[in-house]
Structures are given as structure tokens and as C-alpha cells.
Design a protein around this motif. Sequence first.
Motif, PDB file in Angstrom:
ATOM      1  N   ARG A  17      41.897 182.338  53.946  1.00 46.72           N
ATOM      2  CA  ARG A  17      42.646 182.968  55.037  1.00 46.72           C
ATOM      3  C   ARG A  17      41.775 183.969  55.800  1.00 46.72           C
ATOM      4  NH1 ARG A  17      45.718 180.613  50.855  1.00 46.72           N
ATOM      5  NH2 ARG A  17      46.510 182.512  49.900  1.00 46.72           N
ATOM      6  N   GLN A  33      40.589 177.088  56.955  1.00 51.29           N
ATOM      7  CA  GLN A  33      41.907 176.959  56.319  1.00 51.29           C
ATOM      8  C   GLN A  33      42.527 175.619  56.734  1.00 51.29           C
ATOM      9  OE1 GLN A  33      44.764 179.840  57.646  1.00 51.29           O
ATOM     10  NE2 GLN A  33      46.043 179.637  55.826  1.00 51.29           N
ATOM     11  N   GLY A  34      42.979 174.859  55.726  1.00 48.84           N
ATOM     12  CA  GLY A  34      43.445 173.506  56.020  1.00 48.84           C
ATOM     13  C   GLY A  34      44.860 173.454  56.562  1.00 48.84           C
ATOM     14  N   ASN A 170      41.804 169.876  45.718  1.00 52.38           N
ATOM     15  CA  ASN A 170      41.226 170.770  46.707  1.00 52.38           C
ATOM     16  C   ASN A 170      40.228 171.637  45.960  1.00 52.38           C
ATOM     17  OD1 ASN A 170      40.754 172.706  48.668  1.00 52.38           O
ATOM     18  ND2 ASN A 170      42.855 173.481  48.762  1.00 52.38           N
ATOM     19  N   ARG A 367      33.096 174.133  52.655  1.00 53.42           N
ATOM     20  CA  ARG A 367      34.217 173.192  52.829  1.00 53.42           C
ATOM     21  C   ARG A 367      34.717 173.191  54.267  1.00 53.42           C
ATOM     22  NH1 ARG A 367      40.296 174.220  50.887  1.00 53.42           N
ATOM     23  NH2 ARG A 367      40.285 175.045  53.026  1.00 53.42           N
TER      24      ARG A 367
HETATM   25  N1  GLN Z   1      45.617 174.665  51.071  1.00 54.30           N
HETATM   26  C1  GLN Z   1      45.010 175.045  52.317  1.00 54.30           C
HETATM   27  C2  GLN Z   1      43.535 175.259  52.149  1.00 54.30           C
HETATM   28  O1  GLN Z   1      43.021 175.162  51.079  1.00 54.30           O
HETATM   29  C3  GLN Z   1      45.557 176.302  52.895  1.00 54.30           C
HETATM   30  C4  GLN Z   1      46.826 176.752  52.290  1.00 54.30           C
HETATM   31  C5  GLN Z   1      47.075 178.182  52.601  1.00 54.30           C
HETATM   32  O2  GLN Z   1      46.250 178.878  53.158  1.00 54.30           O
HETATM   33  N2  GLN Z   1      48.233 178.604  52.211  1.00 54.30           N
HETATM   34  O3  GLN Z   1      42.865 175.547  53.107  1.00 54.30           O
END
Ligand code: GLN
Length: 391
Positions: A17, A33-34, A170, A367
Motif C-alpha cells: 500500500r 498494489q494489485g 501471491n 513484483r
Molecule cells: N492482494 C493485493 C496485492 O497483493 C492487494 C490487496 C490489498 O492491498 N488489500 O497487491
Amino acid sequence: MRELSRRVGLFTDSVIRRMTRISNAYGAINLSQGFPDFDPPREVLDALAKAAYGGPHQYSVTFGAPNLRAALAEKYGRSMGRAIDPDTEIIVTCGSTEAMICAMMTICNPGDRVIVFSPFYENYGADAILSGAEPVYVPLVPPAYGFDLSQIEQGLRDGAKALILCNPSNPSGKVFTRAELESIAELCIRYDAYVVTDEVYEHMVYDPYVHVHMASLPGMAERTVTCSSLSKTFSMTGWRLGYLIGPASVIESAKKVHDFLTVGAPAPLQEAATAGLRLPASYYDGLKALYTEKRDRFCAGLDRIGLAHNVPQGSYFVLIDISEFLATDRFKGWTDLAFCEWMIRTVGVAAVPGSSFFREPVNHLIRLHFARQDEVLDEALRRLEKLRDYR
Ligand code: GLN
């Protein structure tokens, strides 16, 4: 002033984040961030508009709106191959983030050991600390991300009470095979351990790989808490809708934890999201096709630039090996975090440093995700070409 809780000193804010915030500050393309940059399905948006004027706008049942739980019970009843009771075996949560911490707080006493594969999604570390559990790490070894079953057995023999399984994984993109899951299941049954799963990428599994729910294996429904969410499957990460599915004995206690953590997930969004779960099976085929195309497009672009990377079996993450850069005079001694910050400023693309996922001292992976519209992915690839100048 008196000191704050010692717990909060034991973990940092989320690096994932944080990278988003830095990316935003520099106007970079955010592949850290995914989350997708496209909208939920039309049917869901129509249902949301309807909920705006027709409600509900007050609390739903604390453990989830009946409609949504009924739809989840149907969907997972099919994919897990058993009847799921929506009243006693499901809790709707604020994202799978809440589902995971809720599961951990329900299962763990302070000092209980929990097996976590490394690399792992960073929330599990914080979840363990917040629930008082002590993580025992088992490496998933790059580049194939295989593991040594005897290390899991050792952890269980030493008393680990639960194992956290992120599948598809992940950040590695690993999809556990049925045989791997069976071997883990056999040990968990033998040593009487729970499994808490994180299956948020369950619909992003690329041929020839297939997703198998741990809870669907013989003897596992009674000891597995499946955590997943609608975020990735319906491109609605901001709606914060996740859930736990598990045996009634665990769910009954987890309901109390959930109730006092958040009371419940947003009622109008639960109502609208039900429309997504009512979509036909072809929706999931379309989603898989969409992400397969994006994966291939992104990986082909990375190949053209000559960047070393894995090809994920599932999820929307790719790990790029930056060893060749770190070996140059310019980047000598740099951390992967410093490299990612530099990349945001200089290349205009944001990634997450791999070190935030690994227990081991790994500093050579970053990543990136490909949940972006094609033109954004193409522009990101165009920018990444600049890396060629720094070899
Ligand atoms: N799972 C996502 C990631 O790894 C993001 C999830 C989240 O930030 N709450 O980037």
C-alpha cells in the motif's frame, strides 16, 4: 505519554500500500498494489444503482446478507462438491483481509504456531502478530516455488496448530497441484491442524493449471477455513466484500469475532454483489480468458525488453529478476526497495520490492501486476524499456 501496544511495534505498514502512495505522488503507472483499472460487470452496476434507491441502507445480518450467503453457498457448494449451509458455514466480511484476521483470531491462542509459506502475502505476518500466533516459515523455493514436505511435517510435529495456504499464490503465481494439496492435507489430518486458505485469485488460473479447493479434499472440509473475496473476481476491490467458509464449529466462534471487529460488510454493496454471483459460468471463463491474454501480453513485452521473469500459473503477478541491475556499479549495494523507488521516479512504473514477501534475505525480485487495460500495460512496457539503458 504511556507507551502504545507493543504489538504495533512489531510490524510495519504495508509496503504494497505504501508503494501505491509513492506511485500516486509521482504519477507513475501503478503496477504495485494489485487491483484492476476496469469496472465490475454491468449487471452488478445496475444492481448497485437499484440498491441506491431501493436499499438496503441499514445493517444487514451481521454475518452477511441472506441473499449473498445463499448465492455463495450455491457457488461454493458446486465447486467444493458438498452442500454448504449458508446460515452456519459462511460469514461475509470486509474483504478477505478481515476474513483472514478473523480466522486467525478464532483459531489461535497467543503462542500458537502457524505454518506460513515464504514468500507470502504480507498481511499474514501482521495477522499472526495481531492474533498472537508465531509464524513458522516453510520456503517456496524460486524459480519453481517447490517446497519440502518434511519441513511442513517438522512444523506440525513441533505443534503448529494451523497452516496458511495462499492458492493461487501471491506473489509467486504458483498454483498448488492436487498432489501437493493432498500431501499437505494428509499431514494436517495426521497432526490435527487447521488450514486457513486465501483463494482470492481462484478464478485467475491459467491452462493447463486448475484450481482445487483444499476444503474439497477428503477429510479437509472439517478442518479448513476457506477465505476468499469478490474483489478480484468481480473487479471490485474497493467494495471490500470477502467471506469465510468453514465447518459450523469454527464459523460459530468466528461469527463473534467478526461481529465485534466490524459488525458487518456494507449492506447495499452485499445486495448488489449478489448479481455478480448470479452470472452464468461463462462469466468466469471470460475472466480467465481476459487475464490469460493480459498475462501473455505482459510477459511477451518483458521478453522483448529482455527482463528475466517468471510466468505465473495463477494470479496476476509477475516477479522480475533485477540481479543484472544490482550487479552494475550504479546500483551496487542497493536494496530492492530503493530500486523500486528509483523506478517510480525514473521509469514511471511502480512495483513492489520482493523482500516484503520473503522471510529469507531475498533482494533481487520485484513484483508487478498486469490487471490493467491493454493500453496502460503497453505504456508501462514502453516505459520499462528505459531499463535497458541501465544494464
Ligand atoms: N492482494 C493485493 C496485492 O497483493 C492487494 C490487496 C490489498 O492491498 N488489500 O497487491
